[in-house]
Scaffold this motif. Structure first.
Motif, mmCIF file in Angstrom:
data_model
loop_
_atom_site.group_PDB
_atom_site.id
_atom_site.type_symbol
_atom_site.label_atom_id
_atom_site.label_comp_id
_atom_site.label_asym_id
_atom_site.label_seq_id
_atom_site.Cartn_x
_atom_site.Cartn_y
_atom_site.Cartn_z
ATOM 1 N N MET A 76 -0.817 3.669 3.033
ATOM 2 C CA MET A 76 -1.312 2.711 2.041
ATOM 3 C C MET A 76 -0.700 1.321 2.238
ATOM 4 O O MET A 76 -1.416 0.322 2.177
ATOM 5 N N GLU A 77 0.613 1.233 2.469
ATOM 6 C CA GLU A 77 1.264 -0.066 2.650
ATOM 7 C C GLU A 77 0.690 -0.796 3.869
ATOM 8 O O GLU A 77 0.523 -2.013 3.840
ATOM 9 N N ALA A 78 0.380 -0.052 4.910
ATOM 10 C CA ALA A 78 -0.223 -0.664 6.101
ATOM 11 C C ALA A 78 -1.619 -1.183 5.782
ATOM 12 O O ALA A 78 -2.021 -2.252 6.259
ATOM 13 N N ALA A 79 -2.367 -0.452 4.956
ATOM 14 C CA ALA A 79 -3.708 -0.895 4.569
ATOM 15 C C ALA A 79 -3.643 -2.169 3.734
ATOM 16 O O ALA A 79 -4.451 -3.086 3.926
ATOM 17 N N VAL A 80 -2.689 -2.229 2.818
ATOM 18 C CA VAL A 80 -2.527 -3.434 1.988
ATOM 19 C C VAL A 80 -2.199 -4.630 2.881
ATOM 20 O O VAL A 80 -2.821 -5.699 2.768
#
Length: 180
Positions: A76-80
């Protein structure tokens, strides 16, 4: 260019499959995984964006810094971080998941949003260079002013942002993040 894929979810929030993003958002949108991000500059101001007028869902609506969907298997952090870069040309630092189980459903022009949408807070560096297909305008605002705007009965903010602000305020999460 590969089609953007989203993660479909069961009612309990577990992944049940994937589908192309353009096939998911319609009049009968299945529950799927998304995220929202509230990005703050070094002065503690929130970066707000106005969705491009050409967007299918909620065109021209003011909202938080960015929203998007993680690709299947993507952290998720990479997607953000990916979305902040592609949509606004800025870098994310110190992302914190403030509302991990936020869920909502909203409709605009016959397009339904139906998402489990973890909400992130983070610091952003650099002046935005928005992708015109995603962002029509942007601005920097104090958190208290954004909260007041979200709480107005005639608010011009996205329905998800208004709901998120209420929850973020209830637990003082933004204040703790900014003072942290």
């Amino acid at each position: 260019m590969a089609e953007e894929m989203v993660v479909l979810l069961g009612e309990d929030g577990t992944p049940v499959g994937t589908e192309r993003k353009d096939r998911v958002h319609g009049a009968d949108t299945p529950l799927h995984l998304a995220f929202s991000c509230y990005g703050f500059d070094a002065e503690g101001r929130l970066l707000v964006t106005r969705r491009a007028a050409s967007k299918r869902a909620f065109p021209g609506v003011w909202t938080n810094t960015c929203c998007g969907h993680p690709a299947p298997g993507e952290f998720m952090e990479a997607a953000v971080a990916r979305r902040l870069d592609s949509e606004l040309g800025i870098r994310a630092v110190g992302l914190v998941c403030a509302l991990p189980t936020f869920r909502y459903r909203a409709e605009s022009n016959g397009v339904v949003e139906h998402e489990i949408c973890p909400v992130f807070l983070g610091w952003v560096a650099g002046e935005p260079e928005p992708d015109a297909e995603e962002v029509g305008e942007y601005g920097w605002v104090d958190w208290d002013a954004y909260v007041a705007r979200a709480e107005r009965e005639d608010s011009d903010l996205s329905p998800w942002s208004r709901l998120q602000v209420a929850q973020l305020q209830r637990w003082g999460l933004v204040e703790r993040f900014l003072n942290g």
